[in-house]
Structure formats: structure tokens, C-alpha cells
Design a protein around this motif. Structure first.
Motif, PDB file in Angstrom:
ATOM      1  N   THR A  56       0.855  -1.187   0.000  1.00 39.20           N
ATOM      2  CA  THR A  56       0.000   0.000   0.000  1.00 39.20           C
ATOM      3  C   THR A  56       0.892   1.239   0.000  1.00 39.20           C
ATOM      4  OG1 THR A  56      -0.185   0.234   2.414  1.00 39.20           O
ATOM      5  CG2 THR A  56      -1.723  -1.270   1.321  1.00 39.20           C
ATOM      6  N   VAL A  90      -1.315  -0.603  -4.060  1.00 41.13           N
ATOM      7  CA  VAL A  90      -2.577   0.032  -3.671  1.00 41.13           C
ATOM      8  C   VAL A  90      -2.292   1.500  -3.395  1.00 41.13           C
ATOM      9  CG1 VAL A  90      -4.504   0.046  -2.037  1.00 41.13           C
ATOM     10  CG2 VAL A  90      -3.363  -2.121  -2.604  1.00 41.13           C
ATOM     11  N   ASP A  91      -3.001   2.380  -4.069  1.00 44.50           N
ATOM     12  CA  ASP A  91      -2.803   3.817  -3.839  1.00 44.50           C
ATOM     13  C   ASP A  91      -3.974   4.586  -4.433  1.00 44.50           C
ATOM     14  OD1 ASP A  91      -1.529   6.326  -3.186  1.00 44.50           O
ATOM     15  OD2 ASP A  91       0.392   5.273  -3.295  1.00 44.50           O
ATOM     16  N   LEU A 141      -8.107   4.826   1.179  1.00 44.78           N
ATOM     17  CA  LEU A 141      -8.140   4.111   2.453  1.00 44.78           C
ATOM     18  C   LEU A 141      -8.678   4.958   3.593  1.00 44.78           C
ATOM     19  CD1 LEU A 141      -4.738   2.177   2.286  1.00 44.78           C
ATOM     20  CD2 LEU A 141      -7.015   1.457   1.506  1.00 44.78           C
ATOM     21  N   ARG A 164     -11.767   1.179   1.720  1.00 36.83           N
ATOM     22  CA  ARG A 164     -11.052   0.015   2.248  1.00 36.83           C
ATOM     23  C   ARG A 164     -11.734  -1.284   1.817  1.00 36.83           C
ATOM     24  NH1 ARG A 164     -10.867   3.704   6.540  1.00 36.83           N
ATOM     25  NH2 ARG A 164     -12.458   2.634   7.772  1.00 36.83           N
ATOM     26  N   ALA A 168     -10.802  -1.876  -1.718  1.00 36.93           N
ATOM     27  CA  ALA A 168      -9.424  -2.372  -1.833  1.00 36.93           C
ATOM     28  C   ALA A 168      -9.366  -3.857  -1.516  1.00 36.93           C
ATOM     29  CB  ALA A 168      -8.509  -1.583  -0.900  1.00 36.93           C
ATOM     30  N   PHE A 222       2.570  -2.455   4.457  1.00 36.15           N
ATOM     31  CA  PHE A 222       1.553  -1.422   4.638  1.00 36.15           C
ATOM     32  C   PHE A 222       2.246  -0.089   4.872  1.00 36.15           C
ATOM     33  CE2 PHE A 222      -0.455  -5.430   5.802  1.00 36.15           C
ATOM     34  CZ  PHE A 222      -1.576  -5.392   4.964  1.00 36.15           C
ATOM     35  N   ALA A 247       1.154   2.915   3.216  1.00 41.79           N
ATOM     36  CA  ALA A 247       0.284   4.071   2.978  1.00 41.79           C
ATOM     37  C   ALA A 247       0.083   4.849   4.269  1.00 41.79           C
ATOM     38  CB  ALA A 247      -1.066   3.616   2.422  1.00 41.79           C
ATOM     39  N   LEU A 277      -7.194  -4.106   6.116  1.00 41.35           N
ATOM     40  CA  LEU A 277      -6.631  -4.823   4.971  1.00 41.35           C
ATOM     41  C   LEU A 277      -5.836  -6.033   5.428  1.00 41.35           C
ATOM     42  CD1 LEU A 277      -7.541  -2.258   3.453  1.00 41.35           C
ATOM     43  CD2 LEU A 277      -5.462  -2.464   2.067  1.00 41.35           C
TER      44      LEU A 277
END
Length: 287
Positions: free
Chosen positions: A7, A31-32, A42, A48, A51, A68, A70, A93
Motif C-alpha cells: 500500500t 494500492v494507492d 483508504l 477500504r 481495496a 503497509f 500508505a 486490509l
């Protein structure tokens, strides 16, 4: 080669980690908010969930690791967003992906914390408890009561304390360690990412006066090297650890806080854990 979720993969430390994994031949599902395989916000429940749905659809076998990375930085007025992204964006997540990680039998998970979790004063404990309960709005209400410019840094630190505590609590359980998943936390100090550059552009930002004994900021590629080690076989015996990489700030501010003795009040819990552990296969037999 393995399959990894990262992420925050479009910039900063997440991008550096994703590039390293890709260069090593792994499949990376980023993931972004943009420029990623999975586009998701997110900071919302719907984002979320989206995702999670997209990731589970793309991963049709074991997941060998997750990073993780992000996160958003401190700013007054976005206390809830900090809680949602920095804490719940990891917890929800990671929890959803746990069965896929368990299927790999030796998966590695790296959660991005922050040295602010141990270097920021006046962080309300009640907000941390609410975050650990999954109640971002209640946590935000408490954090908004911090005076003036303190609410942003306090909210950021609270989100990072909560996510680190969640990771450490879960890492040693049967569902995680018992399933062969090694989950650990990396806690960077100031790293020269777009996020930090934006903070430094503000003349009133507390980051500008943050003490760093080595007198330089970290680089995303340096932190990526640490993450790669935490994803490698070198971390097979590493569970629930917090690795601080911050140029010496934490040691400067808290030179005597680690190592610290085990409080006597924990001895009954420790004795109970050791008594019941062998029957559950949690302690190795060295005889």
C-alpha cells in the motif's frame, strides 16, 4: 518468486519497496490513490472495502508478503483521516488478507509505524484505546480537544501508536505466528518523501525543529533496504518486533527507556502463558 501487496506504492517509501520487489522478480500488487494496480481511498470505509475486494479478486493463491506503507502526515483538521488511513487502513486490509498470507506458510508482513509514536508528548491514551476498538470518529473527537497546533501531531502519533500495538498484539497469536506469518513494524524518522517535503515547506511545521542527531534525513531507498530484510529469510525468527530507523532521535529523547525491566505486575500473566503454552505447541522443546 512471490506475490506481494504494497500500500502507498505510488510514491515515497512504498514506491521504493515496490520497485525493489519488482526488480527482484516478484509480483507486486500496489494500492494507492492513483498510479497503482488497485486504486483505493483508504480514508473511507467504502474505499477500504473496495481495496479488499479488488485484492482478493487479483490474488488467486498464496500471498507471500504485505507491506503497509500508505499513510498521511499530521495536520490540524484531519484527525479522523489520520486515524482512518494510518491505522484502520492497515488493520482492516491486513485482517482481510490474513488467510492468503497463512496459505504461504512463511509470509512476512511489514507495518509502517513511526518514531513519533515514542517521541511525541501529550498523546491522549483514550484516543489510542478508541482506535484499537476501531472507532475512528470517537478517537478524532478526543484528539480535536488538543490545543492549537497540537491536535495534528497528537493525531498522527496516536494513529501510529495504535497500529504498532495492534501489530504486536496480533503478531504473536495463533492466527498469525501460529500460521507461520511473521509480522513486524518499522518505525522511520524523517524520510525525504513528498510527504516530508510538504511538511518542511510549512514554516510552522514542528517537523522543522525535530532533533535528528545524525543531522540528515533518511531516504526512501534506505528504508526500502530495511523492509527487504524484514521480508527476507533473515526475518524468519522475527515476530512482533519494532525496528526504529530514525537517525538517533528516539535514542536522544529516550536514552534510558529501553531496555526496561519487566513490571512485576506482569509476572502472573507470564507464568500463565508459560504454563499453558506447551499444550498449544507455542514453545519449542529444546530437550
Amino acid at each position: 518468486m512471490g506475490v506481494y501487496v504494497v500500500t502507498g506504492s505510488a510514491s515515497g517509501m512504498g514506491a521504493s519497496v515496490a520497485a525493489r520487489l519488482t526488480d527482484d522478480g516478484h509480483e507486486v500488487i500496489g494500492v494507492d490513490l492513483a498510479d497503482a494496480a488497485v486504486i483505493a481511498d483508504l480514508s473511507t470505509v467504502e474505499g477500504r472495502r473496495g481495496a479488499v475486494d479488488a485484492l482478493t479478486e487479483r490474488i488467486d493463491g498464496p500471498l507471500h508478503g504485505a507491506v503497509f506503507a500508505a499513510g498521511i502526515g499530521p495536520r490540524r483538521g484531519r484527525e479522523r483521516m489520520l486515524a482512518e488511513v494510518n491505522c484502520l487502513g492497515v488493520v482492516e486490509l491486513a485482517t482481510a488478507l490474513r488467510p492468503r498470507l497463512a496459505a504461504a506458510r512463511n509470509a512476512k508482513v511489514v507495518v509502517f509505524g513511526s518514531n513519533s509514536s515514542t517521541a511525541t508528548p501529550l498523546v491522549p491514551r483514550a484516543a489510542i484505546r478508541r482506535l484499537l476498538d476501531g472507532d475512528a470518529e470517537a478517537a478524532a473527537r478526543i484528539l480535536r480537544r488538543r490545543p492549537g497546533a497540537l491536535s495534528g501531531p497528537a493525531a498522527y502519533a496516536a494513529s501510529k501508536i495504535a497500529v504498532a500495538r495492534w501489530a504486536r498484539r496480533q503478531a504473536v497469536t495463533e492466527a498469525w505466528a501460529g500460521a507461520g506469518i511473521r509480522m513486524n513494524v518499522i518505525s522511520p524518522g524523517p524520510v525525504m518523501t513528498p510527504l516530508l517535503q510538504g511538511q518542511l515547506a510549512n514554516p510552522r511545521s514542528p517537523v522543522r525543529s525535530f532533533p535528528v542527531p545524525i543531522r540528515e534525513s533518511g531516504r526512501p531507498d534506505q528504508l526500502a533496504e530495511w523492509v527487504m530484510t524484514m521480508l527476507s529469510p533473515a526475518a524468519d525468527f522475527m515476530v512482533g518486533s519494532v525496528v526504529t530507523v530514525d537517525g538517533g532521535t528516539e535514542a536522544l529523547l529516550r536514552p534510558n527507556d529501553w531496555p526496561s525491566r519487566l513490571p512485576g505486575r506482569l509476572l502472573p500473566r507470564m507464568a500463565w502463558t508459560m504454563w499453558r503454552a506447551p499444550s498449544r505447541g507455542q514453545v519449542a522443546d529444546y530437550s
